[in-house]
Design a protein around this motif. Structure first.
Motif, mmCIF file in Angstrom:
data_model
loop_
_atom_site.group_PDB
_atom_site.id
_atom_site.type_symbol
_atom_site.label_atom_id
_atom_site.label_comp_id
_atom_site.label_asym_id
_atom_site.label_seq_id
_atom_site.Cartn_x
_atom_site.Cartn_y
_atom_site.Cartn_z
ATOM 1 N N ALA A 56 36.706 36.305 29.427
ATOM 2 C CA ALA A 56 38.311 37.132 29.388
ATOM 3 C C ALA A 56 39.908 36.805 29.744
ATOM 4 N N GLU A 57 40.553 37.409 29.719
ATOM 5 C CA GLU A 57 42.173 36.988 29.849
ATOM 6 C C GLU A 57 42.110 36.924 31.842
ATOM 7 N N ARG A 58 41.784 38.069 32.183
ATOM 8 C CA ARG A 58 41.785 38.223 33.498
ATOM 9 C C ARG A 58 40.969 37.437 34.239
ATOM 10 N N GLU A 59 39.632 36.954 33.870
ATOM 11 C CA GLU A 59 39.076 36.272 35.057
ATOM 12 C C GLU A 59 40.053 34.973 34.715
ATOM 13 N N LEU A 60 40.140 34.099 33.299
ATOM 14 C CA LEU A 60 40.828 33.128 33.441
ATOM 15 C C LEU A 60 42.139 32.941 34.139
ATOM 16 N N ALA A 61 42.938 34.311 33.839
ATOM 17 C CA ALA A 61 43.785 33.841 34.999
ATOM 18 C C ALA A 61 43.901 33.842 36.297
ATOM 19 N N GLN A 62 42.851 34.507 37.087
ATOM 20 C CA GLN A 62 42.373 34.333 38.006
ATOM 21 C C GLN A 62 42.873 32.909 38.919
ATOM 22 N N VAL A 63 41.794 32.488 37.526
ATOM 23 C CA VAL A 63 40.977 30.587 38.413
ATOM 24 C C VAL A 63 42.119 29.722 37.968
ATOM 25 N N LEU A 64 42.924 30.464 37.214
ATOM 26 C CA LEU A 64 44.012 29.126 36.778
ATOM 27 C C LEU A 64 45.003 28.970 37.487
ATOM 28 N N GLU A 65 45.099 30.267 38.356
ATOM 29 C CA GLU A 65 46.279 31.336 38.452
ATOM 30 C C GLU A 65 47.443 31.229 37.901
ATOM 31 N N LEU A 66 47.232 31.759 37.293
ATOM 32 C CA LEU A 66 48.532 32.428 35.484
ATOM 33 C C LEU A 66 48.636 33.695 35.635
#
Length: 493
Positions: A56-66
């Protein structure tokens, strides 16, 4: 059928992305375009399967710090380009644009109908050695009636082949009896049998970095946790191996000490002893892949080290070998050399998969090992040496900023590309008709992006022309513009 084959976790996708530099011209790029380009490359190259469900967009954003906006915009760009589909409540999964070809795997053989226009620099396998294969096949057909009265299933292998393999180990300095040999349908089947017997989901496995791509993928599919240990020059980094074995206590250590795939390095006996001692202290089983062990074309008058298991004959060393590299891959004959108890266990386990290997193939392999091995070795060594010398000379001349060193043996050259993305080369090769194995395929989490493996399958006289095709591919890859090139150019090598 589900609309995706598997779910890619945010940490797993992040590791793939970290090892995937964007293969387009450098310059200022919005973050979302960089992210979209990396995902597009992973899908096109086959490293991210078609049909894989993305985080999900939110999960990936957290891991990539974006920011979530960056990820959402990248996903939208991928949907527009045809590399992603989404459905409310179902998530997003990878696809390919309509009309595009499925991703090609450079480590899979080129289909016969494409060989006239595709230069295969991906698969490291030689054609059959003639006339020895034909002679052995004729003799095996004569022997076959003696086996035809039975059911034809030999879970441990046909006795005459087990005897030939055991005899060859003894000749190389490792006394072996036939009950220590299990014949399998290729080396990969042998490796997977051992993995299933010795590993559980989540177990740590220490691996060389780089290492054999197919084994790394098999370990990932078995859900093992890979712990890479980098090479140091032309051998093992023993302090790092000792640190990993002591700290991570891996269940298994997978190594290729004899003409390592992909680097061709040969590890000496002193280093082998030290690694075995560290593994013994850690309680780690050492799985030794000897598939390239007979390919000592570059040693000259130097003596080969003894097989690793000869240096510690405890149950901690399990060895896998194969007829594919020295004889012929079409025979599909591999084997495990281990203590007799483990051989019996593996033979019991295999009956739930393939029961046994083809009898005729085993008889052919036994005949080649018994009657023709010295001549076959001489033929293979001459061919590999000529290919290696021709390719190395052509690379120095046509791609002088690339880094290549002749190894002491093996089936490939491990080449540094002077900073050019190996993934970009592989992609550009789809347009120029050159199949290229990117270095990242041989690493963990995308390492070795600036390397390629070049197999010694090009005849020496054709090396210059093959490298010219490779140089043209490199020029295209450096631009990032891969469209519009005629990919049907005739192949002369």
């Amino acid at each position: 059928m589900a609309e995706w084959q598997s779910t890619v976790t945010p940490p797993a996708l992040a590791r793939l992305l970290r090892g995937t530099p964007l293969p387009e011209a450098t310059g200022h790029r919005p973050a979302y375009r960089t992210l979209a380009g990396q995902v597009r490359l992973l899908v096109s190259e086959g490293r991210l399967p078609v049909g894989a469900r993305l985080p999900a967009e939110r999960e990936l954003a957290q891991v990539l710090e974006l920011s979530r906006t960056t990820v959402a915009t990248a996903y939208e760009a991928l949907r527009t380009e045809g590399y992603l589909r989404s459905r409310r409540g179902s998530g997003s999964w990878t696809t390919l644009p309509e009309g595009s070809r499925p991703p090609t795997d450079a480590l899979h053989p080129v289909p016969p109908d494409e060989r006239d226009r595709t230069l295969d620099l991906g698969v490291a396998a030689l054609p059959a050695p003639q006339p020895y294969l034909g002679l052995a096949a004729a003799r095996a057909v004569e022997q076959l009636p003696a086996y035809a009265a039975g059911h034809g299933n030999f879970p441990t292998g046909v006795p005459v082949l087990r005897e030939a393999i055991a005899r060859r180990y003894t000749e190389r300095g490792l006394p072996t009896t036939p009950d220590q040999i299990l014949v399998t349908t290729g080396a990969m089947a042998a490796l997977q049998l051992v993995q299933r017997a010795l590993l559980s989901r989540g177990d740590r496995v220490a691996v060389e970095a780089p290492s054999y791509a197919h084994t790394l993928q098999a370990l990932r599919r078995a859900e093992a946790r890979l712990v890479p240990v980098p090479y140091a020059g032309s051998g093992w980094d023993l302090p790092e191996w000792q640190r990993v074995l002591r700290g991570a206590a891996p269940r298994l250590a997978y190594v290729i000490p004899d003409f390592h795939n992909p680097t061709g390095a040969l590890v000496d006996e002193e280093q082998r002893r030290a690694l075995l001692a560290a593994a013994r202290s850690a309680g780690t089983t050492v799985l030794v892949d000897e598939t390239p062990a007979e390919l000592d074309w570059g040693l000259g008058d130097l003596t080969m080290p003894r097989p690793t298991a000869a240096l510690d004959r405890s149950a901690q060393v399990v060895t896998v070998g194969s007829a594919s590299k020295i004889l012929w891959g079409g025979l599909r004959i591999g084997w495990v050399r281990a203590n007799a108890a483990l051989v019996r266990q593996l033979a019991t386990d295999r009956v739930y998969t393939d029961i046994g290997s083809p009898v005729l193939d085993q008889l052919i392999a036994a005949e080649m090992l018994t009657e023709h091995l010295p001549a076959i070795r001489a033929d293979r060594h001459e061919r590999l040496r000529a290919s290696a010398e021709g390719l190395a000379a052509a690379l120095h001349e046509q791609l002088p900023h690339w880094q290549v060193t002749l190894p002491p043996g093996g089936l490939a050259l491990w080449v540094g590309t002077g900073g050019l993305s190996g993934s970009a080369l592989a992609q550009a090769g789809e347009q120029t008709g050159v199949r290229i194995a990117a270095g990242s395929r041989f690493g963990v989490d995308g390492a070795f992006e600036h390397h390629v493996r070049i197999p010694l399958t090009v005849p020496g006289p054709a090396a210059a022309e093959a490298v010219a095709r490779l140089a043209a591919t490199a020029e295209l890859a450096a631009t990032g513009r891969w469209n519009g090139l005629d990919s049907t150019l005739p192949l002369a090598v």
